[in-house]
Write an enzyme that holds these catalytic residues in place. Structure first.
Site, PDB file in Angstrom:
ATOM      1  N   HIS A  18       0.861  -1.188   0.000  1.00 17.82           N
ATOM      2  CA  HIS A  18       0.000   0.000   0.000  1.00 17.82           C
ATOM      3  C   HIS A  18       0.894   1.234   0.000  1.00 17.82           C
ATOM      4  O   HIS A  18       1.706   1.415   0.918  1.00 17.82           O
ATOM      5  CB  HIS A  18      -0.890   0.014   1.234  1.00 17.82           C
ATOM      6  CG  HIS A  18      -1.813  -1.160   1.341  1.00 17.82           C
ATOM      7  ND1 HIS A  18      -3.110  -1.135   0.880  1.00 17.82           N
ATOM      8  CD2 HIS A  18      -1.611  -2.403   1.848  1.00 17.82           C
ATOM      9  CE1 HIS A  18      -3.683  -2.313   1.108  1.00 17.82           C
ATOM     10  NE2 HIS A  18      -2.792  -3.101   1.695  1.00 17.82           N
ATOM     11  N   LYS A 102      -8.690  -6.589  -7.483  1.00 17.81           N
ATOM     12  CA  LYS A 102      -8.713  -6.888  -6.051  1.00 17.81           C
ATOM     13  C   LYS A 102     -10.138  -6.977  -5.528  1.00 17.81           C
ATOM     14  O   LYS A 102     -10.958  -6.080  -5.741  1.00 17.81           O
ATOM     15  CB  LYS A 102      -7.948  -5.806  -5.282  1.00 17.81           C
ATOM     16  CG  LYS A 102      -7.836  -6.036  -3.779  1.00 17.81           C
ATOM     17  CD  LYS A 102      -6.982  -7.252  -3.470  1.00 17.81           C
ATOM     18  CE  LYS A 102      -6.938  -7.533  -1.958  1.00 17.81           C
ATOM     19  NZ  LYS A 102      -5.961  -6.691  -1.258  1.00 17.81           N
ATOM     20  N   HIS A 139      -8.793 -10.281  -0.433  1.00 20.98           N
ATOM     21  CA  HIS A 139      -8.679 -10.101   1.009  1.00 20.98           C
ATOM     22  C   HIS A 139      -9.616 -11.130   1.629  1.00 20.98           C
ATOM     23  O   HIS A 139     -10.839 -10.963   1.611  1.00 20.98           O
ATOM     24  CB  HIS A 139      -9.077  -8.684   1.431  1.00 20.98           C
ATOM     25  CG  HIS A 139      -8.933  -8.434   2.903  1.00 20.98           C
ATOM     26  ND1 HIS A 139      -7.911  -7.679   3.438  1.00 20.98           N
ATOM     27  CD2 HIS A 139      -9.660  -8.868   3.964  1.00 20.98           C
ATOM     28  CE1 HIS A 139      -8.024  -7.652   4.759  1.00 20.98           C
ATOM     29  NE2 HIS A 139      -9.086  -8.367   5.097  1.00 20.98           N
ATOM     30  N   HIS A 177      -2.048 -12.114   2.194  1.00 23.96           N
ATOM     31  CA  HIS A 177      -1.611 -12.013   3.597  1.00 23.96           C
ATOM     32  C   HIS A 177      -2.262 -13.073   4.497  1.00 23.96           C
ATOM     33  O   HIS A 177      -2.936 -12.743   5.475  1.00 23.96           O
ATOM     34  CB  HIS A 177      -1.836 -10.613   4.162  1.00 23.96           C
ATOM     35  CG  HIS A 177      -3.137  -9.954   3.779  1.00 23.96           C
ATOM     36  ND1 HIS A 177      -4.363 -10.575   3.928  1.00 23.96           N
ATOM     37  CD2 HIS A 177      -3.404  -8.729   3.250  1.00 23.96           C
ATOM     38  CE1 HIS A 177      -5.317  -9.767   3.529  1.00 23.96           C
ATOM     39  NE2 HIS A 177      -4.758  -8.637   3.109  1.00 23.96           N
ATOM     40  N   ASP A 250       2.352  -6.450   2.611  1.00 24.84           N
ATOM     41  CA  ASP A 250       1.150  -5.754   3.083  1.00 24.84           C
ATOM     42  C   ASP A 250       1.531  -4.515   3.880  1.00 24.84           C
ATOM     43  O   ASP A 250       0.856  -4.126   4.839  1.00 24.84           O
ATOM     44  CB  ASP A 250       0.253  -6.673   3.913  1.00 24.84           C
ATOM     45  CG  ASP A 250      -1.132  -6.073   4.172  1.00 24.84           C
ATOM     46  OD1 ASP A 250      -1.541  -5.165   3.412  1.00 24.84           O
ATOM     47  OD2 ASP A 250      -1.805  -6.502   5.133  1.00 24.84           O
TER      48      ASP A 250
END
Length: 346
Positions: A18, A102, A139, A177, A250
């Site tokens: 990010h 995403k 995610h 992650h 991440d």
């Protein structure tokens, strides 16, 4: 046992980072571009990267923040919403504007209020992505006020991911992650088209580190740190040499007052120390023979990209992580602030 003093690997890629935008971007992008050749840039800004126009502008902002001689390549991702147009996705993918898309379950993490509540609302987009070979980054958490926060990832796999893979068997999916033994076991059980990124903080710490002897807000992230059992499963995964697991920091910066507050933001800024930390953990697991693959080969293989040509060298020399990073007059507290790490990158 003789400890090695230095080693060289192919320059790594960060498959989950990010950068934010504005002043933060201009300050922190160097910590990724100095040490990584490519990075998968997440689209969940305060104004998310939903359109082709916004992706082009964001990529330009990133490139403008780089050194003039930088070889770093940002790979842009599209934030999926119920309004995402399959034709736009296909055009942007073939024009190399978007490398991947995403999927954020609605309200699952920072800036995910525009995310997806029900997978069926984007079936047409997923069908097109499968057809053109565009990767889906996920995610992997179910968000439900009645669900224990430590169970979100497990239930996402059980209730959503398994069905998603059944409905779209040729869709290339990355579970981002990962933080649980269940995720490790599931990834290992799947033959193709499924990979996972693992962060340095989920490898280094567990929930006791965050919650014992006072709450440590700078260890708060989503997915949240789990128990030692899950931490050990992640460590075993990276030390096994399994090619389905690859590096994704991440890294997610927040100003310190947004972390140290009555409602602290989720995210850990680890870009400047991530490779040193990974190296320490691999060495502790007696798995440095798998380190280059995890950092520099597995992700490129999964995404069908060439391995990088440049290299970096690790030297056994301790250095201290800064206590703070200044963004103008504001402050970001980096991961492991003020602590010593064992490996320096030449």
């Amino acid at each position: 046992m003789i400890k090695i003093k230095q080693f060289t690997i192919i320059k790594p890629d960060d498959w989950h980072v990010h950068f934010r935008n504005g002043k933060i971007l201009k300050t922190i992008v160097k910590y990724t571009s100095n040490f990584y050749e490519r990075a998968m840039v997440m689209p969940n800004l305060s104004s998310p990267i939903i359109t082709i126009k916004s992706a082009k502008k964001y990529k330009k902002n990133i490139l403008n923040a780089l050194k003039k001689n930088s070889t770093f390549t940002p790979l842009m991702t599209c934030y999926l919403t119920i309004d995402t147009d399959p034709d736009d996705i296909e055009y942007a993918f073939y024009e190399k504007i978007f490398f991947a898309a995403k999927l954020y379950p609605k309200n699952s993490t920072s800036y995910s209020k525009f995310g997806i509540k029900k997978i069926k609302t984007i079936t047409n987009v997923l069908e097109r992505m499968q057809k053109i070979g565009m990767p889906l980054l996920v995610h992997g958490e179910i968000v439900d006020k009645n669900m224990d926060i430590f169970d979100r990832e497990k239930f996402f796999i059980d209730k959503i991911l398994i069905k998603l893979r059944k409905d779209f068997p040729e869709l290339k999916i990355v579970l981002e992650h990962i933080s649980t033994k269940e995720a490790v076991d599931y990834i290992q059980s799947v033959k193709k088209n499924l990979g996972a990124t693992i962060t340095p903080h989920h490898l280094m710490y567990n929930r006791n580190d965050m919650l014992s002897n006072g709450i440590r807000p700078h260890l708060y992230c989503l997915p949240i740190l789990k128990s030692k059992t899950h931490q050990e499963a992640l460590r075993k995964a990276i030390s096994s040499g399994n090619k389905k697991f690859f590096l994704g920091t991440d890294s997610a910066p927040h100003y310190y007052y947004n972390k140290e507050s009555h409602c602290g933001s989720a995210g850990i800024f680890n870009s400047l120390s991530s490779l040193s930390i990974y190296a320490e953990i691999f060495e502790k697991m007696h798995a440095l023979n798998h380190f280059e693959s995890f950092c520099s080969r597995n992700g490129a293989l999964f995404y069908s990209l060439p391995e990088n040509k440049n290299t970096i060298t690790f030297i056994r020399k301790s250095w201290k992580i800064p206590d703070k990073i200044f963004v103008g007059e504001k402050i970001i507290i980096p991961f492991l602030a003020g602590k010593m790490v064992k490996w320096t990158i030449e």
